[in-house]
Design a protein around this motif. Structure first.
Motif, PDB file in Angstrom:
ATOM      1  N   SER A  43       0.489  -1.117   0.396  1.00 14.45           N
ATOM      2  CA  SER A  43      -0.087   0.019   0.212  1.00 14.45           C
ATOM      3  C   SER A  43       1.162   1.115   0.274  1.00 14.45           C
ATOM      4  CB  SER A  43      -0.855  -0.243   1.541  1.00 14.45           C
ATOM      5  OG  SER A  43      -1.766  -1.036   1.272  1.00 14.45           O
ATOM      6  N   GLU A  83      -6.621   0.402  -0.009  1.00 10.91           N
ATOM      7  CA  GLU A  83      -6.824   0.445   1.479  1.00 10.91           C
ATOM      8  C   GLU A  83      -8.017  -0.562   1.064  1.00 10.91           C
ATOM      9  OE1 GLU A  83      -4.418   2.504   3.834  1.00 10.91           O
ATOM     10  OE2 GLU A  83      -2.554   0.827   3.923  1.00 10.91           O
ATOM     11  N   ASP A 155      -5.669  -1.800  -4.430  1.00 12.11           N
ATOM     12  CA  ASP A 155      -4.698  -2.432  -3.792  1.00 12.11           C
ATOM     13  C   ASP A 155      -5.929  -3.240  -2.519  1.00 12.11           C
ATOM     14  OD1 ASP A 155      -3.025  -2.796  -1.908  1.00 12.11           O
ATOM     15  OD2 ASP A 155      -3.258  -0.977  -0.023  1.00 12.11           O
ATOM     16  N   GLU A 156      -5.646  -4.857  -3.082  1.00  8.38           N
ATOM     17  CA  GLU A 156      -6.652  -6.112  -2.562  1.00  8.38           C
ATOM     18  C   GLU A 156      -7.568  -5.862  -2.785  1.00  8.38           C
ATOM     19  OE1 GLU A 156      -5.006  -7.035   1.175  1.00  8.38           O
ATOM     20  OE2 GLU A 156      -2.871  -6.402   0.630  1.00  8.38           O
TER      21      GLU A 156
HETATM   22 MG    MG Z   1      -1.768  -2.621   2.006  1.00  7.16          MG
END
Ligand code: MG
Ligand code: ADP
Lengths: 251, 241
Positions: A43, A83, A155-156
């Motif tokens: 991140s 995030e 991000d994820e």
């Molecule tokens: Mg992260």
């Protein structure tokens, strides 16, 4: 051609090095899987690209543009999701996207398209703070995809989704480079997930880049180092473990 | 464009109702005062409007400032509560424009509030004082003076609210500032120029001392300086995050 390139990019928080001199090469119109355990610095690296935080040393170029001089031009090219979903809770899903649409100067239709793409059409009038975690995640994705930017930083993106949702979003990401001609940087802590989505892989541990290359290269590399190769998850774990042990010795 | 976007972000936050409520409360002050003890005021020597200002403006200004504080907190709470500010930071839009949009909205809302209060004061003068005549130029002058006197307070409070991600912290700082300046002596020109203190002045009082131009120019200068500070704060924030 490299869309994103970093040169010894480093980020130090106080006395903690979150990103340690990494050199990434993210190629155009491909999906780059950014893999690493929790706290590896994925991140943080993405935040550096978006100007959310300043590099301590090193630099990067995005489509040959440099930061911080051309920050606004860089941001114009990137759709992102970092995030946790970022939105206005007092506005509906649709209103949230309309704000982004107006700032980017896109046609109204793009909002409808983005809602359709992530499967939120039937919930578009509901307030975003009343969304479930998965719906917030989808709203974040819709915001990133709005107007089909040439670069996507995710991000994820499958965190908090149910198995069906994970599958849907994965296939969506998989289809993006062909559909919209874009370059995708997607992070995950699961190799199995990256394996299904990415063309190229970068493995990060404790802020250091352990490996960069294609899936085949990863297998060859593992074989050469005597790591298990029949199950890629094991390869990944063994790699991280070997690195952690090496770092332990240095300490 | 940024202005309409900022306005859109305030939907369902209670921002406009807060201003409306503040305006009604502040306007109720002179009305109640006159309803209860008009005899004490109508016999006083001097201009009816000045008598009304002297009797009510302190209390009304206190309510105005509290409303500004509350609304500055609301306006930045919408940015921070669900991380909308982060989304804005990664869109090609200048942070200064966002701050500027919020400043414009607050100034406009306060203009409405002040205009309403001044009209109520005029109506009180008309109703309770015989042979009082409304002078439109005086009304306009009083309005412009009070608005300009409030600008430093507005921009400082927005600066505080934008710097503190937690709404309760900025609310607390605002309230502490209100009570800190309330113990300042009101006659001291230098102290009366401070943000949070300048709105208490009235045009009549400042003109009496012949300081109206200095006062207005200083208020505008303070606003510009605080605007520059807001601009710098964005850089600092980016650097330390
Ligand atoms: Mg992260
Ligand atoms: N603002 C910050 N201040 C101090 N440390 C931070 C900050 N942001 C992240 N870190 C630390 O940097 C490391 C990497 O974090 P992150 O990039 O979020 O990891 P991940 O790979 O899981 O996304 C973590 O150990 C985290 O605690």
């Amino acid at each position: 051609m490299n869309m994103i390139e970093t040169n010894n990019l480093t980020k130090i928080y106080g006395n903690f090095t979150a990103v340690n001199g990494i050199n990434l090469h993210i190629q155009k119109n491909r999906i780059y899987g950014f893999l690493g355990p929790n706290g590896a610095g994925k991140s943080t690296t993405m935040k550096l690209f978006l100007g959310l935080t300043q590099p301590t040393s090193g630099n990067f170029t995005i489509d040959n543009k440099t930061y911080p001089k051309e920050r606004i031009q860089i941001l114009k090219m990137i759709g992102c999701f970092i995030e946790t979903p970022a939105f206005y809770g007092n506005l509906s899903g649709e209103e949230n996207l309309e704000i982004i649409q107006k700032i980017l100067g896109l046609p109204k239709q793009s909002v409808t398209d983005a809602l359709e793409l992530v499967g939120l059409t039937q919930f578009k009038k509901r307030l975003a703070k009343k969304y479930s975690l998965g719906m917030k995640q989808r709203l974040g994705l819709a915001g990133a995809l709005l107007g089909h930017p040439p670069i996507l930083i995710l991000d994820e993106p499958t965190n908090g989704l149910d198995p069906v949702g994970i599958h849907e979003i994965r296939s969506l990401i998989r289809s993006l480079p062909k559909q919209f001609n874009c370059t995708v940087l997607v992070s995950s802590h699961l190799l199995s997930e990256v394996e299904l989505m990415a063309d190229d892989i970068g493995i990060l541990n404790h802020g250091r880049l352990l490996f960069e290359g294609t899936m085949e290269q990863l297998k060859e590399n593992a074989k050469a180092n005597g790591l298990p190769t029949d199950n890629l998850e094991d390869t990944f774990l063994a790699m991280i473990d070997a690195d952690n042990r090496k770092r332990g010795q240095v300490r | 464009m940024i202005f309409s976007l900022e306005l859109k972000k305030l939907k369902r936050t209670g921002y406009m109702p807060a201003f409306l409520g503040g305006a009604v409360l502040a306007a109720a002050v002179p009305l109640l005062h006159m309803l209860v003890r008009s005899e004490t005021f109508i016999v006083l020597p001097g201009e009816p409007l000045n008598i009304l200002y002297d009797a009510n403006w302190q209390m009304m200004t206190m309510l105005n400032i509290l409303t500004i504080i509350l609304c500055a907190c609301i306006i930045y709470h919408t940015e921070y509560s669900d991380n909308g500010a982060q989304k804005m930071a990664v869109l090609p839009v200048c942070d200064n424009h966002i701050f500027g949009g919020k400043f414009m909205i607050t100034v406009l809302a306060l203009s409405g509030m002040l205009l309403f209060e001044i009209i109520i004061l005029e109506l009180c003068a008309l109703h309770w004082f015989s042979d009082y005549q409304v002078q439109l130029t005086d009304l306009t002058k009083n309005f412009c003076f009070s608005l300009i006197a409030s600008l430093p307070t507005i921009i400082l409070m927005l600066l505080i609210a934008s710097a503190c991600q937690n709404m309760w912290v900025s609310l607390g700082i605002g309230v502490i500032l209100v009570f800190t300046v309330s113990v300042f002596p009101k006659e001291n020109l230098f102290l009366s120029l401070c943000p949070f203190n300048s709105p208490y002045q009235t045009l009549a009082l400042v003109t009496e001392k012949g300081k109206e131009y200095i006062f207005l120019v200083t208020c505008i200068a303070e606003t510009i300086l605080l605007g520059i500070a807001a601009h710098k704060l964005e850089h600092v924030r980016r650097y330390f995050s």
